[in-house]
Design a protein around this motif. Sequence first.
Motif, PDB file in Angstrom:
ATOM      1  N   UNK A 141      92.245  39.552  57.484  1.00  0.00           N
ATOM      2  CA  UNK A 141      93.267  40.450  56.940  1.00  0.00           C
ATOM      3  C   UNK A 141      93.748  39.948  55.582  1.00  0.00           C
ATOM      4  N   UNK A 142      93.973  38.654  55.455  1.00  0.00           N
ATOM      5  CA  UNK A 142      94.364  38.091  54.154  1.00  0.00           C
ATOM      6  C   UNK A 142      93.266  38.334  53.122  1.00  0.00           C
ATOM      7  N   UNK A 143      92.021  38.174  53.524  1.00  0.00           N
ATOM      8  CA  UNK A 143      90.884  38.433  52.631  1.00  0.00           C
ATOM      9  C   UNK A 143      90.890  39.891  52.173  1.00  0.00           C
ATOM     10  N   UNK A 144      91.109  40.818  53.104  1.00  0.00           N
ATOM     11  CA  UNK A 144      91.176  42.238  52.757  1.00  0.00           C
ATOM     12  C   UNK A 144      92.312  42.506  51.775  1.00  0.00           C
ATOM     13  N   UNK A 145      93.476  41.935  52.022  1.00  0.00           N
ATOM     14  CA  UNK A 145      94.626  42.147  51.144  1.00  0.00           C
ATOM     15  C   UNK A 145      94.376  41.593  49.744  1.00  0.00           C
ATOM     16  N   UNK A 146      93.688  40.476  49.652  1.00  0.00           N
ATOM     17  CA  UNK A 146      93.357  39.912  48.345  1.00  0.00           C
ATOM     18  C   UNK A 146      92.432  40.849  47.576  1.00  0.00           C
ATOM     19  N   UNK A 147      91.448  41.395  48.249  1.00  0.00           N
ATOM     20  CA  UNK A 147      90.523  42.320  47.595  1.00  0.00           C
ATOM     21  C   UNK A 147      91.236  43.607  47.195  1.00  0.00           C
ATOM     22  N   UNK A 148      92.128  44.088  48.046  1.00  0.00           N
ATOM     23  CA  UNK A 148      92.867  45.304  47.737  1.00  0.00           C
ATOM     24  C   UNK A 148      93.836  45.075  46.582  1.00  0.00           C
ATOM     25  N   UNK A 149      94.524  43.951  46.589  1.00  0.00           N
ATOM     26  CA  UNK A 149      95.463  43.629  45.514  1.00  0.00           C
ATOM     27  C   UNK A 149      94.760  43.605  44.168  1.00  0.00           C
ATOM     28  N   UNK A 150      93.540  43.103  44.129  1.00  0.00           N
ATOM     29  CA  UNK A 150      92.784  43.035  42.879  1.00  0.00           C
ATOM     30  C   UNK A 150      92.394  44.413  42.375  1.00  0.00           C
ATOM     31  N   UNK A 151      92.328  45.397  43.258  1.00  0.00           N
ATOM     32  CA  UNK A 151      91.921  46.745  42.874  1.00  0.00           C
ATOM     33  C   UNK A 151      93.091  47.638  42.478  1.00  0.00           C
ATOM     34  N   UNK A 152      94.235  47.467  43.099  1.00  0.00           N
ATOM     35  CA  UNK A 152      95.346  48.382  42.884  1.00  0.00           C
ATOM     36  C   UNK A 152      95.899  48.267  41.473  1.00  0.00           C
ATOM     37  N   UNK A 153      96.431  49.350  40.925  1.00  0.00           N
ATOM     38  CA  UNK A 153      97.084  49.277  39.611  1.00  0.00           C
ATOM     39  C   UNK A 153      98.265  48.308  39.657  1.00  0.00           C
ATOM     40  N   UNK A 154      98.542  47.692  38.533  1.00  0.00           N
ATOM     41  CA  UNK A 154      99.603  46.671  38.494  1.00  0.00           C
ATOM     42  C   UNK A 154     100.967  47.245  38.839  1.00  0.00           C
ATOM     43  N   UNK A 155     101.183  48.527  38.599  1.00  0.00           N
ATOM     44  CA  UNK A 155     102.484  49.113  38.878  1.00  0.00           C
ATOM     45  C   UNK A 155     102.659  49.617  40.294  1.00  0.00           C
ATOM     46  N   UNK A 156     101.643  49.467  41.131  1.00  0.00           N
ATOM     47  CA  UNK A 156     101.715  49.959  42.510  1.00  0.00           C
ATOM     48  C   UNK A 156     101.972  48.787  43.447  1.00  0.00           C
ATOM     49  N   UNK A 157     103.089  48.834  44.160  1.00  0.00           N
ATOM     50  CA  UNK A 157     103.445  47.751  45.076  1.00  0.00           C
ATOM     51  C   UNK A 157     102.557  47.801  46.318  1.00  0.00           C
ATOM     52  N   UNK A 158     102.316  46.627  46.873  1.00  0.00           N
ATOM     53  CA  UNK A 158     101.547  46.512  48.110  1.00  0.00           C
ATOM     54  C   UNK A 158     102.463  45.966  49.191  1.00  0.00           C
ATOM     55  N   UNK A 159     102.613  46.747  50.252  1.00  0.00           N
ATOM     56  CA  UNK A 159     103.508  46.404  51.350  1.00  0.00           C
ATOM     57  C   UNK A 159     102.718  46.385  52.651  1.00  0.00           C
ATOM     58  N   UNK A 160     103.159  45.572  53.598  1.00  0.00           N
ATOM     59  CA  UNK A 160     102.554  45.593  54.931  1.00  0.00           C
ATOM     60  C   UNK A 160     103.668  45.535  55.966  1.00  0.00           C
ATOM     61  N   UNK A 161     103.447  46.209  57.080  1.00  0.00           N
ATOM     62  CA  UNK A 161     104.333  46.024  58.213  1.00  0.00           C
ATOM     63  C   UNK A 161     103.898  44.752  58.933  1.00  0.00           C
ATOM     64  N   UNK A 162     104.772  44.229  59.775  1.00  0.00           N
ATOM     65  CA  UNK A 162     104.438  42.989  60.449  1.00  0.00           C
ATOM     66  C   UNK A 162     105.083  42.883  61.814  1.00  0.00           C
ATOM     67  N   UNK A 163     104.510  42.041  62.645  1.00  0.00           N
ATOM     68  CA  UNK A 163     105.095  41.723  63.934  1.00  0.00           C
ATOM     69  C   UNK A 163     106.113  40.606  63.761  1.00  0.00           C
ATOM     70  N   UNK A 164     107.089  40.554  64.651  1.00  0.00           N
ATOM     71  CA  UNK A 164     108.108  39.508  64.570  1.00  0.00           C
ATOM     72  C   UNK A 164     107.475  38.118  64.622  1.00  0.00           C
ATOM     73  N   UNK A 165     106.425  37.965  65.418  1.00  0.00           N
ATOM     74  CA  UNK A 165     105.792  36.654  65.581  1.00  0.00           C
ATOM     75  C   UNK A 165     105.112  36.157  64.318  1.00  0.00           C
ATOM     76  N   UNK A 166     104.876  37.050  63.346  1.00  0.00           N
ATOM     77  CA  UNK A 166     104.286  36.612  62.078  1.00  0.00           C
ATOM     78  C   UNK A 166     105.303  35.888  61.209  1.00  0.00           C
TER      79      UNK A 166
END
Length: 261
Positions: free
Chosen positions: A152-177
């Motif tokens: 998942x971290x690998x996917x997020x890194x690849x996605x972050x590199x693709x998204x425009x700089x002005x577009x925020x990247x957010x994720x939902x999370x479980x409490x245990x994270x």
Amino acid sequence: MLPERSFPHAAPGPRRGLLATVVLALLCLPLSASTPVIPGPPPRLVLWAWERPEDLRFLEGRAVDVAFLLATLDLTDEDVHVLHRRQPLRVPPGVALKATVRLQMVPGSSLARFDSERLEDLAHRLDVLARRHDVTALQLDFDARASESDAYVDLLQRLRARLPSGLSLSITGLASWCVPGGWIARAPVDEVVPQLFRMGPEGPRWRARFSRGLPPPCSGSMGLAVDEWGPVPPGVSTLYLFNPRPWTPDAFARAVAETRS
């Protein structure tokens, strides 16, 4: 000229000791006695609009954002099935929109078995989805298992590199994270939204643990359900709200009242 006033010399010993004792006692008073804690402003609200008809035009003129379900991606070890939103969403002009994409593994599949090529393809699909709409953020909703955290971290890194700089990247999370030293600290995201609802028997324990505040990177935002309200920990500036029913002006007014109680 005024006559010079004479002051008696301070007596040695006990008087000076008494003065020092009084000063020390004043310095040791609790800080709260003189500087009461002033509660901060209520958090900014973001309404989750899930896969159902939603008419949110009553939000006109209000400082509220909307995170709407844009698509659901069913993932298998061999393929990706994209289910686009089919229900209408009506919002007034000026409301900031965040696009939420739900990722869910088909039983028996695992993100951990995605190789680099498949992760890159998935990042490309998510980037294309986000660019098709006028949104301020892309939010991924994925209940990653511990065995899938590295992928998942690998996917997020690849996605972050693709998204425009002005577009925020957010994720939902479980409490245990949201524990110090957890893998979530490696995620290259602008926001983590721990969902403190539908937690089952462990809910009270996690709420008690977070009652003094959420640890970074989970400290700024959180999610609650309007039918499972709980206290908002200090430091939360953005509060996402899930409603199992369609939003109405009355439901929104009750939610606002809860955040100010």
